[in-house]
Design a protein around this motif. Sequence first.
Motif, PDB file in Angstrom:
ATOM      1  N   PHE A 125       0.606  -1.338   0.192  1.00  0.00           N
ATOM      2  CA  PHE A 125       0.180   0.324   0.162  1.00  0.00           C
ATOM      3  C   PHE A 125       0.908   0.985  -0.098  1.00  0.00           C
ATOM      4  O   PHE A 125       1.697   1.101   0.861  1.00  0.00           O
ATOM      5  CB  PHE A 125      -0.431   0.100   1.143  1.00  0.00           C
ATOM      6  N   PRO A 126       0.797   2.391  -0.605  1.00  0.00           N
ATOM      7  CA  PRO A 126      -0.690   2.532  -1.252  1.00  0.00           C
ATOM      8  C   PRO A 126      -0.451   2.642  -3.117  1.00  0.00           C
ATOM      9  O   PRO A 126      -1.231   2.471  -3.828  1.00  0.00           O
ATOM     10  CB  PRO A 126      -0.262   4.070  -1.174  1.00  0.00           C
ATOM     11  N   VAL A 129      -8.528  -6.078  -4.200  1.00  0.00           N
ATOM     12  CA  VAL A 129      -6.996  -5.448  -4.048  1.00  0.00           C
ATOM     13  C   VAL A 129      -6.169  -5.883  -3.276  1.00  0.00           C
ATOM     14  O   VAL A 129      -6.485  -6.714  -2.635  1.00  0.00           O
ATOM     15  CB  VAL A 129      -7.904  -4.006  -2.931  1.00  0.00           C
ATOM     16  N   ARG A 135     -11.093   1.971  -2.829  1.00  0.00           N
ATOM     17  CA  ARG A 135      -9.601   2.946  -1.905  1.00  0.00           C
ATOM     18  C   ARG A 135     -10.239   4.056  -1.819  1.00  0.00           C
ATOM     19  O   ARG A 135     -10.383   5.145  -2.659  1.00  0.00           O
ATOM     20  CB  ARG A 135      -8.664   1.942  -2.435  1.00  0.00           C
ATOM     21  N   GLY A 145      -5.057   6.081  -1.402  1.00  0.00           N
ATOM     22  CA  GLY A 145      -4.628   4.768  -1.816  1.00  0.00           C
ATOM     23  C   GLY A 145      -4.284   4.103  -0.394  1.00  0.00           C
ATOM     24  O   GLY A 145      -4.040   3.029  -0.320  1.00  0.00           O
ATOM     25  N   ARG A 146      -4.245   4.934   0.761  1.00  0.00           N
ATOM     26  CA  ARG A 146      -4.215   3.649   1.131  1.00  0.00           C
ATOM     27  C   ARG A 146      -5.166   3.087   2.660  1.00  0.00           C
ATOM     28  O   ARG A 146      -4.958   1.661   3.522  1.00  0.00           O
ATOM     29  CB  ARG A 146      -3.593   4.317   2.829  1.00  0.00           C
ATOM     30  N   ARG A 147      -6.585   2.871   2.381  1.00  0.00           N
ATOM     31  CA  ARG A 147      -7.796   2.361   2.802  1.00  0.00           C
ATOM     32  C   ARG A 147      -8.869   2.615   1.764  1.00  0.00           C
ATOM     33  O   ARG A 147      -9.440   3.048   1.316  1.00  0.00           O
ATOM     34  CB  ARG A 147      -7.648   3.882   4.293  1.00  0.00           C
ATOM     35  N   LEU A 148      -9.265   0.937   2.257  1.00  0.00           N
ATOM     36  CA  LEU A 148     -10.173   0.618   1.860  1.00  0.00           C
ATOM     37  C   LEU A 148     -11.627   1.354   2.232  1.00  0.00           C
ATOM     38  O   LEU A 148     -11.707   1.151   3.825  1.00  0.00           O
ATOM     39  CB  LEU A 148     -10.434  -1.147   2.235  1.00  0.00           C
ATOM     40  N   ASP A 197      -4.670  -3.345  -7.628  1.00  0.00           N
ATOM     41  CA  ASP A 197      -6.373  -3.571  -8.312  1.00  0.00           C
ATOM     42  C   ASP A 197      -6.706  -3.863  -9.415  1.00  0.00           C
ATOM     43  O   ASP A 197      -6.423  -3.667 -10.350  1.00  0.00           O
ATOM     44  CB  ASP A 197      -6.440  -2.221  -8.481  1.00  0.00           C
TER      45      ASP A 197
END
Lengths: 385, 395
Positions: free
Chosen positions: B149-150, B166, B247, B251-254, B154
């Motif tokens: 991550f990030p 992901v 995300r 870009g770091r969190r779902l 995908d």
Amino acid sequence: MTIRRTVLLSAAVVVALVAAACGGDDDATTTPAPPPATDAPADTAAPAPPPATEAEPPPTTEDTVALSQAGGRLAEVLDRGSVRCGVRDALPGFNFLTPDGEHEGFDSDFCRVIAAAVLGDAGAVDFVDLATSDRFTALQSGEIDVLVRNTTFTASRDGKEAANFVYTTLYDGQGVVVPASTGITDLEGLEDANICVAQGTTTELNLTDVMRSRGISFNPVTFGESSEARVGYTAGQCEAFTSDKSSLAVFKFEIEAGGGDEQFILPETISKEPLGPAVLDGDTEWAQVVQWAVMATIQAWEFGLDSGNIASATGDNPALGRFLGEEGFDPGLGLPSDFAVQVVSQVGNYEEIYRQHLEPLGLPLDGSVNDLWTNGGLLYVPPYR
Amino acid sequence: MPVVSSWWRRTGFLSAIWQAALVAGVCLAGWWLYGNLVENLTRTRIPTDFDFLTQPTGFAIPENFGFDPSLPIWRMVLIGVQNTFLAGLVGVLLASIVGLIVGVARLSSNWLVARMAQVFVEGFRNTPPLVVIVFFSFAVFSFGPLPVFPEALDLKLPGSDSNWLVLSKSRIGIPSLSAERHTGLFWIIVVCGVVAAAGVWVWRSRRHVRTGEPHHRVLWALGSFALVVIVAFLALGGPYAWSLPARSENGRRLISGFGTSAAYLSLTLALALYTASHIAEVVRASILAVPKGQSEAAGALALSPFQRYRHVVLPQGLRIAVPPTINQYLNLVKNTSLGTVVGYADVTNLTRTSIGNANPAPQSIAVLMGVYLVFSLVISLLLNIYNRSVQLRER
């Protein structure tokens, strides 16, 4: 019918015996009954003060003296002929195993300092390798005499963990390291990031505190040990790794020296991390012995004594004479009068220990907070008289 | 004239005395240990009560963005219990399925299938579970080919902009169901469906007894249940919808879908495969315990190999397999505590963290032991009930 009677009978006997066992509490000579939490420790010679309130009465001097005589850690160490020192064998710079199986580092040298002071032999140390989450349990259970394991002095550890921290040997602070290529320069850049951290440490709590206070959410990726957290970070499980800045400097040095990616330590210091030896509460005598053994390395540095010149040093001023144990000066600490000479000649003074273990790993001593007070640092010890 | 022995020499009385003495001895020893513990803790002024459970936790929990560190410690324990349950449940289901397949495969007459099953069993059964977990964590995820991550991978749906998967080294996002509308009503109808299915089951069974026609009650019951659920789902306009993993901006969190961590996957997969190798051996042994004549007789009745297994061998064999399998389930649930090494936030891991943060160790460990005890007793209870229901009834 017979079975039924037997059951009834045995039940009756059990009840009777248990009742007898419980009734035996009243005379405390047979069964060690748990003293109620509000009472003073059971070993007190003086009668316990009446528990007027729910709050515990503060320990009186009599309590402490009685306890130290009962515990007698110093006598135990002298009797055993070695100091059991709780360390971690995977902290480069602080304590790690050389290929010959020797313990080497800043922390292990302070274990040797204590052994040299108490027993006159720096080699009389039994190193006990402890996991982060087991270190205080080992101290509380008496498995180790002293904990010298990169441990931060905090109020709850002093209180709830029953640790008694003596002189701080290293003034540190917590930092965060990221790969330089990410371009992250502050904590705000770590929003929602995975951050590798060792569990059960002040490091983990400080990180949580500072991120919460700034409203930055993050995901801790916890590992049992700092060394495992490093592997996790190197393997790419996290975007950042947090630890004490001294450890981070060592880590950055090792990665870059090994041809790894360039690392960047964020300029922010997010906490105070005073690291030092800790002993178990309740044994003042032993705490003083450890305290003065550690402080002797700093006093020697202030006097300009090191392992090379201490053998030929003479007390041309009275303070130096007392420190060298001339004329048998004994302040009554329970240490031999020449303990400082033993410490410095066998292990070295603070400067030597620091420069040998930490400076090669990118932690300069000069001008840092760990310099002598006369050079603008924080190291300042009470006079030995 | 029979000799009447004195009352104090009767076997019943003597054995009662001995038992009572033993119980009293154990009680005394326990009392002495407890007294020792409390005395030592009090002497060093370490708290001896359970008040710490209401203190703030102080640390954040991995993969639980919603957990507020100021919540009390008992809430943290609950999160740990939930995580342990999640690993244990999925592990048990996976292990049962894989174990059954591999166990049957080991007895296959196909050389390749039998040997592959053997390699699987010998490989996992002779490796410590901790090593298997660490292998999955490091070899598959940490040092595997997945991005960090990030820069997660995908995987898009064909002809669409949304992901269905992901992938990254630390976190994996899969599609999940999100509640849309009328979910309460939907679940009420689902319960009605179960009742209806049970009714159909009873009806088919009675009809079978009356007419002797094949009952096919499993098919009928499942069919009627599925019918009710599908009709309800369509009539309510889709109470649940797919939530695809997406995300957040950085870009770091779902922000949607179901996020699961590499730690969870390593732990669950490793334990499931490890336990499956043991269950496979249990299954194999149980099948071999069914007399060969049963299988031969079924063959003489012209049943196909599948029918022989389905109707003759497995119903007799799996009955024998139940008690040893309960053991394996218990082991799996207890082994989830090994998740600590890969940083999975199970109840053991969180308790250890909490002990490291100046909370009293004896009380924390007592709570931990209580949690595992409850887990194990509930599993034992449920499976013993099941075991009794499938036991051979002598008529």
